[in-house]
Design a protein around this motif. Structure first.
Motif, PDB file in Angstrom:
ATOM      1  N   SER A 178       0.826  -1.209   0.000  1.00 52.56           N
ATOM      2  CA  SER A 178       0.000   0.000   0.000  1.00 52.56           C
ATOM      3  C   SER A 178       0.856   1.253   0.000  1.00 52.56           C
ATOM      4  O   SER A 178       2.017   1.239   0.433  1.00 52.56           O
ATOM      5  CB  SER A 178      -0.912  -0.008   1.240  1.00 52.56           C
TER       6      SER A 178
ATOM      7  N   SER B 118      -1.662   2.773  -4.744  1.00 55.64           N
ATOM      8  CA  SER B 118      -2.272   3.960  -4.133  1.00 55.64           C
ATOM      9  C   SER B 118      -3.741   3.669  -3.845  1.00 55.64           C
ATOM     10  O   SER B 118      -4.133   2.512  -3.754  1.00 55.64           O
ATOM     11  CB  SER B 118      -2.100   5.167  -5.055  1.00 55.64           C
ATOM     12  N   SER B 119      -4.578   4.662  -3.736  1.00 57.56           N
ATOM     13  CA  SER B 119      -5.980   4.461  -3.334  1.00 57.56           C
ATOM     14  C   SER B 119      -6.792   3.866  -4.474  1.00 57.56           C
ATOM     15  O   SER B 119      -7.236   4.580  -5.379  1.00 57.56           O
ATOM     16  CB  SER B 119      -6.587   5.792  -2.885  1.00 57.56           C
TER      17      SER B 119
ATOM     18  N   TYR C 251     -10.016   2.139  -6.283  1.00 57.61           N
ATOM     19  CA  TYR C 251     -11.471   2.262  -6.176  1.00 57.61           C
ATOM     20  C   TYR C 251     -12.097   1.615  -7.404  1.00 57.61           C
ATOM     21  O   TYR C 251     -11.414   1.354  -8.398  1.00 57.61           O
ATOM     22  CB  TYR C 251     -11.896   3.732  -6.091  1.00 57.61           C
TER      23      TYR C 251
ATOM     24  N   GLY D   7     -10.158   2.865   3.127  1.00 62.02           N
ATOM     25  CA  GLY D   7      -9.043   3.135   2.211  1.00 62.02           C
ATOM     26  C   GLY D   7      -9.207   4.420   1.437  1.00 62.02           C
ATOM     27  O   GLY D   7      -8.259   5.159   1.261  1.00 62.02           O
ATOM     28  N   ASN D   8     -10.397   4.697   0.905  1.00 60.36           N
ATOM     29  CA  ASN D   8     -10.659   5.987   0.267  1.00 60.36           C
ATOM     30  C   ASN D   8     -12.148   6.289   0.408  1.00 60.36           C
ATOM     31  O   ASN D   8     -12.927   5.458   0.886  1.00 60.36           O
ATOM     32  CB  ASN D   8     -10.217   5.991  -1.198  1.00 60.36           C
TER      33      ASN D   8
ATOM     34  N   LYS E 208      -5.375  12.581  -2.416  1.00 59.14           N
ATOM     35  CA  LYS E 208      -4.879  11.208  -2.566  1.00 59.14           C
ATOM     36  C   LYS E 208      -4.651  10.929  -4.046  1.00 59.14           C
ATOM     37  O   LYS E 208      -5.133  11.645  -4.919  1.00 59.14           O
ATOM     38  CB  LYS E 208      -5.879  10.204  -1.984  1.00 59.14           C
TER      39      LYS E 208
ATOM     40  N   TYR F  77      -5.693   8.505  -6.606  1.00 61.93           N
ATOM     41  CA  TYR F  77      -6.729   7.496  -6.861  1.00 61.93           C
ATOM     42  C   TYR F  77      -6.441   6.739  -8.149  1.00 61.93           C
ATOM     43  O   TYR F  77      -6.075   7.341  -9.164  1.00 61.93           O
ATOM     44  CB  TYR F  77      -8.102   8.158  -6.946  1.00 61.93           C
TER      45      TYR F  77
ATOM     46  N   SER G 212       0.048   3.532  -9.509  1.00 63.43           N
ATOM     47  CA  SER G 212      -0.762   4.709  -9.199  1.00 63.43           C
ATOM     48  C   SER G 212      -1.118   5.449 -10.474  1.00 63.43           C
ATOM     49  O   SER G 212      -0.655   5.103 -11.568  1.00 63.43           O
ATOM     50  CB  SER G 212       0.017   5.640  -8.267  1.00 63.43           C
TER      51      SER G 212
ATOM     52  N   ASP H 262      -5.052   9.246   8.992  1.00 65.85           N
ATOM     53  CA  ASP H 262      -5.136   9.586   7.569  1.00 65.85           C
ATOM     54  C   ASP H 262      -4.020  10.546   7.171  1.00 65.85           C
ATOM     55  O   ASP H 262      -3.759  11.541   7.871  1.00 65.85           O
ATOM     56  CB  ASP H 262      -6.495  10.211   7.270  1.00 65.85           C
TER      57      ASP H 262
END
Length: 730
Positions: A116, A168-169, A171, A181-182, A207, A209, A234, A266
Motif C-alpha cells: 500500500s 495507491s488508493s 477504487y 481506504g478511500n 490522494k 486514486y 498509481s 489519515d
C-alpha cells in the motif's frame, strides 16, 4: 497456468481472478470470507474456505502444482484495523509467512504481494518514488511494511521470486464502504441512498486514486514479466476530497455535506510516482478519475437495487419464521402440557394426591420429562408436581403445616426430586457425550471432505498428465515423423506438408499458412486445409492486424483468448535469422479440450520445425539460383518452372488452393521482361520460360480475378492470355 489467489473474493482479488481466467489460466482461491463475497467471482474457479495461516494450505500446495501465487489477503476494512490495530496482525502476517514458506517449499515460480501507499510517511516531497524511505504512520501501513520485509527476506534467503506492488488508493466496482481506504465508494453509496455525506477534515486533503482495472492490469503484467522487486502502481495524480464530491455531484446532486474532524491516521497528501512501473511493465493507467467514478457509480447503483430486493425477500422469510414458535420455547410448552395431563389424571383417579390412588402419576410425569429434556425441565416438573400435590391437599381441607408434617408427603417430594435429578443428570450427560461425539464426527467429516477434495483434484491432475502422455502417441516417434515429412528442399512442399502435420497434431481441419514477402504490406495465402467451411481471405493487409503481429513477434505466439470472430485461435510466426517474418501459421478452430498448454507447446515445436525446414529450403534455392533462373533474371528455366507448376496443381487438387496460368504474348528480351515483371508480379507468383514461350503462375487466384490482373500486368507492359486454372503445360 495454475494461479492461486489468497483473498480472491475481495474487492481487488475477485477482479484479479476474472482477468487471469480470461487470459486462459486456471484459478484457485483461498479466502476465509471474513470480508470477501463469493458472489464477486463469476468465472470458473476452485475455492477453499480457509485462512491463509491454516495448516491445511499445505495439502492444497501438495495436490496442485501452482505456477504463481498472488497474495491479497488482509483485514478487508482498513478503518476497522486503524481503530483496533490488534485484530489483523496475527491473521495477515502469519498467513503471509505460511504462504511464503509453502511457495518456497513447492518451488512456486513467482509470488506477488500487494502492499500500500501507506507504507510511505507524510513527510518529504511528492510524488514518492520506490527508493524513498519507508516510514509508516498508521497500523495498516505498519502491517504492510512488515509484510514487505518478510517478502524481501524470503527473496534474499530462499531466492524466491517476489514482486511487491505499492498501490495507491484503489477504487471501483465491487468495493464497499466498509472496506475503507478511500472515500469514493462511501460517498457514492451515501449519495445514491440520499444520505448526508460526511467528510473527515476540510476536504482539501489529496490522494492518488487509481481505478481497479488499472491495478489489475498492472498485477497481470507484473506476473507476466521477469521483474522482481518493488513498484508503485498509481495514477501519479493528486485529487482532493472536494474534487471527488464535485465529480459525484455530476452524477446526482448530493443532499448535504458535513465536515467532521479528520481521522488521526489519515495522511494529508499522497502521490506515488509510477514511471518505473510504466517503463518496466509497459503499463499505463487508462481510466481517468471522471470515467472511473462514472463506472463505479453505475455499478453501485445497480448493486444497491439488488441488495434492496434481497432485503425485501429476507424480510418475508423472517415474518414467516416469527409467526412460528421458536424452538427454544417448545420444552416449556410440552412440560406445561404434561402438567395439565397430570392434573387431569390426579383429579379423576384420586381424591388425594397421595392417598387413595394406587398409582403415582407424578413420578411418571417427572420421569418422562427428565428423559426427554434433561435436568432443567425435570426440576420444573418436580416443582409443578409438588405445587399440584399441595393444591390438592389444601383443596381437600388440609393446611400447609399439616402437609409439611406428614412424613409421606416429604418422602414423596424427596423421591420426586431424586428421580428427576438423577434421570435428568444422566440424560444431560448422555446428550453432552452425544454432542461431543457429533462434534468429533463433524470435525472428522470436515477433514475427510477436505482430503477428498484434495484427492479428487490430485486425481484430475494425474489424469491430465496421463492423457498428455497417451495423446503424445510416442512423442519421439511423432517428432521423427514430422521431421521426415518436412525434410524437403521445395518450399511449396514444405508449406503443404506443414498443414497436414498441424491438422493431425492439433486435431483440426482449419489450418492456413500465409507467406510474407520482403517489405510486403500484404500476407498471401500459400497453403490451407481442404475444408469447405474454412472461408478465409487469400490476402491480408498487415496494417489491419498491426497489434496482433506486434504481439506475435514479442511473445512468439498469439492465442485468441477473447474468441474474436474471424481471428485464428493460434497464430505463430516463422522468422528468418534476422528476425524478418517469412510466414505465419494459423489454426482457426480448435476443440475446447485441446486449448491446453500441451497443445500450445506442441504447436510451437511444429512451427519451429517448419521454420528450420523453410530456412534450409530457402538457403538451397539461393545456392542453386544459377541453375534455376535464366542468366541475369528472375525468370525460372524449364525444369524449375515445371516443378513449381506441378506443386501448385497438387495443392489445388489436395487443398483446393486456386491458381491460374497465363502466357506472355510477346516480349523483346528476357532482360526487359524480367525488369517489367519485378514491378507487377507478387512474391508468391512465378514466371518461367519453357519450350513454347513464357508463362506466369498467379498463386491463390481464381479465373474470375483474371480481368483485374490483366490491367496490373499491362501497367508493366506485359500482355498475356489466359490458359486455364490447372491445365497441363504441354
Amino acid at each position: 497456468m495454475k494461479i492461486l489467489i489468497a483473498g480472491g473474493y475481495g474487492f481487488i482479488g475477485s477482479t484479479v481472478a476474472e482477468r487471469f481466467y480470461k487470459e486462459g489460466n486456471e484459478i484457485y482461491i483461498i479466502d476465509n470470507l471474513s470480508s470477501g463475497d463469493a458472489n464477486n467471482v463469476k468465472v470458473k474457479h476452485k475455492f477453499y474456505n480457509l485462512d491463509t495461516s491454516d495448516k491445511k494450505c499445505e495439502e492444497i500446495f501438495k495436490a496442485i502444482a501452482f505456477d504463481m501465487v498472488i497474495y491479497l489477503a488482509e483485514c478487508g476494512s482498513i478503518n476497522v484495523l486503524e481503530e483496533h490495530p490488534n485484530l489483523d496482525e496475527c491473521l495477515s502476517v502469519s498467513g503471509l509467512i505460511n504462504i511464503l514458506t509453502l511457495s518456497t517449499k513447492f518451488n512456486i515460480k513467482k509470488v506477488l504481494y500487494l502492499s500500500s501507499a501507506l507504507v510511505y510517511s507524510d513527510k518529504g516531497s511528492l510524488p514518492h518514488i520506490e527508493e524513498d524511505i519507508v516510514d509508516a504512520n498508521s497500523p495498516y501501513g505498519i502491517l504492510k511494511t512488515t509484510g514487505e520485509m518478510y517478502c524481501k527476506k524470503w527473496s534474499e534467503i530462499y531466492n524466491l521470486n517476489v514482486v511487491i506492488l505499492r498501490v495507491s488508493s484503489a477504487y471501483g466496482p465491487k468495493q464497499k464502504s466498509i472496506d475503507g481506504g478511500n472515500y469514493i465508494c462511501e460517498f457514492i453509496e451515501r449519495n445514491i441512498s440520499e444520505d448526508e455525506v460526511v467528510v473527515y477534515g476540510d476536504g482539501t486533503q489529496t490522494k492518488d486514486y487509481i481505478y481497479i482495472e488499472d491495478v489489475v492490469d498492472a498485477i497481470y503484467k507484473s506476473m507476466s514479466s521477469s521483474f522482481s522487486g518493488v513498484l508503485n502502481i498509481s495514477s501519479n495524480e493528486q485529487h482532493s476530497v472536494n474534487e471527488i464530491l464535485d465529480l459525484i455531484k455530476d452524477e446526482k446532486p448530493i443532499k448535504s455535506v458535513i465536515y467532521s474532524k479528520d481521522k488521526w491516521w489519515d495522511i494529508k497528501n499522497m502521490q506515488l510516482d509510477n514511471n518505473k512501473a510504466k517503463k518496466i511493465l509497459n503499463w499505463n493507467p487508462k481510466y481517468p478519475l471522471k470515467q472511473g467514478i462514472k463506472l463505479t457509480y453505475k455499478w453501485s447503483k445497480e448493486q444497491l437495487e439488488q441488495d434492496k430486493n434481497k432485503i425485501s425477500k429476507s424480510n418475508i422469510k423472517d415474518e414467516k419464521k416469527d409467526a412460528l414458535f421458536s424452538s427454544k420455547y417448545i420444552p416449556y410448552i410440552e412440560n406445561m402440557l404434561g402438567f395439565l395431563v397430570l392434573y387431569f389424571l390426579t383429579s379423576k383417579f384420586s381424591n388425594s394426591m397421595y392417598g387413595d390412588s394406587n398409582f403415582n402419576f407424578s413420578i411418571v410425569y417427572i420421569v418422562l420429562i427428565a428423559i426427554v429434556y434433561g435436568t432443567r425441565q425435570a426440576v420444573i416438573s418436580v416443582i409443578l408436581s409438588t405445587l399440584l400435590s399441595i393444591f390438592n391437599f389444601l383443596h381437600l381441607g388440609g393446611d400447609i403445616v399439616s402437609f409439611i408434617y406428614e412424613q409421606r408427603h416429604i418422602i414423596q417430594i424427596l423421591m420426586n426430586i431424586i428421580v428427576g435429578l438423577a434421570i435428568g443428570y444422566r440424560i444431560d450427560k448422555l446428550n453432552s457425550d452425544i454432542n461431543s461425539k457429533d462434534m468429533e464426527i463433524s470435525s472428522v467429516k470436515e477433514k475427510y471432505n477436505f482430503l477428498e477434495i484434495i484427492y479428487n483434484e490430485t486425481l484430475i491432475v494425474k489424469e491430465e498428465l496421463s492423457a498428455q502422455i497417451l495423446n503424445s502417441q510416442d512423442v519421439f516417434g511423432k517428432m521423427y515423423k514430422i521431421t521426415k515429412e518436412l525434410d524437403k528442399l521445395d518450399v511449396e512442399d514444405i508449406f503443404q506438408n506443414a498443414v497436414d502435420i498441424i491438422e493431425e497434431a492439433m486435431k483440426t481441419k482449419t489450418v492456413a499458412i500465409y507467406a510474407s514477402g520482403v517489405n510486403s504490406k500484404y500476407l498471401r495465402l500459400v497453403s490451407k486445409s481442404k475444408d469447405s467451411n474454412l472461408n478465409i481471405k487469400g490476402s491480408v493487409k498487415k496494417l489491419d492486424y498491426k497489434n496482433i503481429i506486434e504481439e506475435i513477434k514479442r511473445d512468439g505466439i498469439y492465442i485468441n483468448r477473447n474468441l474474436e470472430k474471424g481471428i485464428p485461435m493460434f497464430i505463430s510466426p516463422i522468422l528468418d535469422e534476422s528476425g524478418n517474418d517469412i510466414a505465419y501459421v494459423c489454426v482457426y478452430n480448435v476443440e475446447f479440450n485441446y486449448i491446453t498448454l500441451y497443445f500450445e507447446n506442441l504447436f510451437k515445436i511444429i512451427v519451429e520445425l517448419v521454420k528450420s525446414s523453410l530456412l534450409k529450403a530457402y538457403a538451397y534455392e539461393i545456392a542453386i539460383n544459377k541453375e534455376r533462373f535464366i542468366k541475369d533474371t528472375r525468370i525460372l528455366n524449364d525444369n524449375a518452372f515445371k516443378t513449381i507448376y506441378l506443386s501448385k496443381k497438387r495443392l489445388k487438387e489436395e487443398k483446393n488452393i486456386p491458381y491460374i496460368l497465363v502466357k506472355v504474348k510477346s516480349f523483346t528480351s528476357f532482360e526487359e521482361l524480367n525488369y517489367n515483371a519485378l514491378n507487377v508480379i507478387r512474391d508468391t507468383d512465378y514466371i518461367g520460360a519453357i519450350n513454347d514461350g513464357v508463362y506466369i503462375i498467379l498463386s491463390n487466384t481464381k479465373a474470375k480475378d483474371y480481368e483485374s490482373i490483366v490491367k496490373r500486368l499491362r501497367e508493366g507492359n506485359i500482355d498475356t492470355e489466359f490458359i486455364d486454372e490447372g491445365g497441363l503445360i504441354e
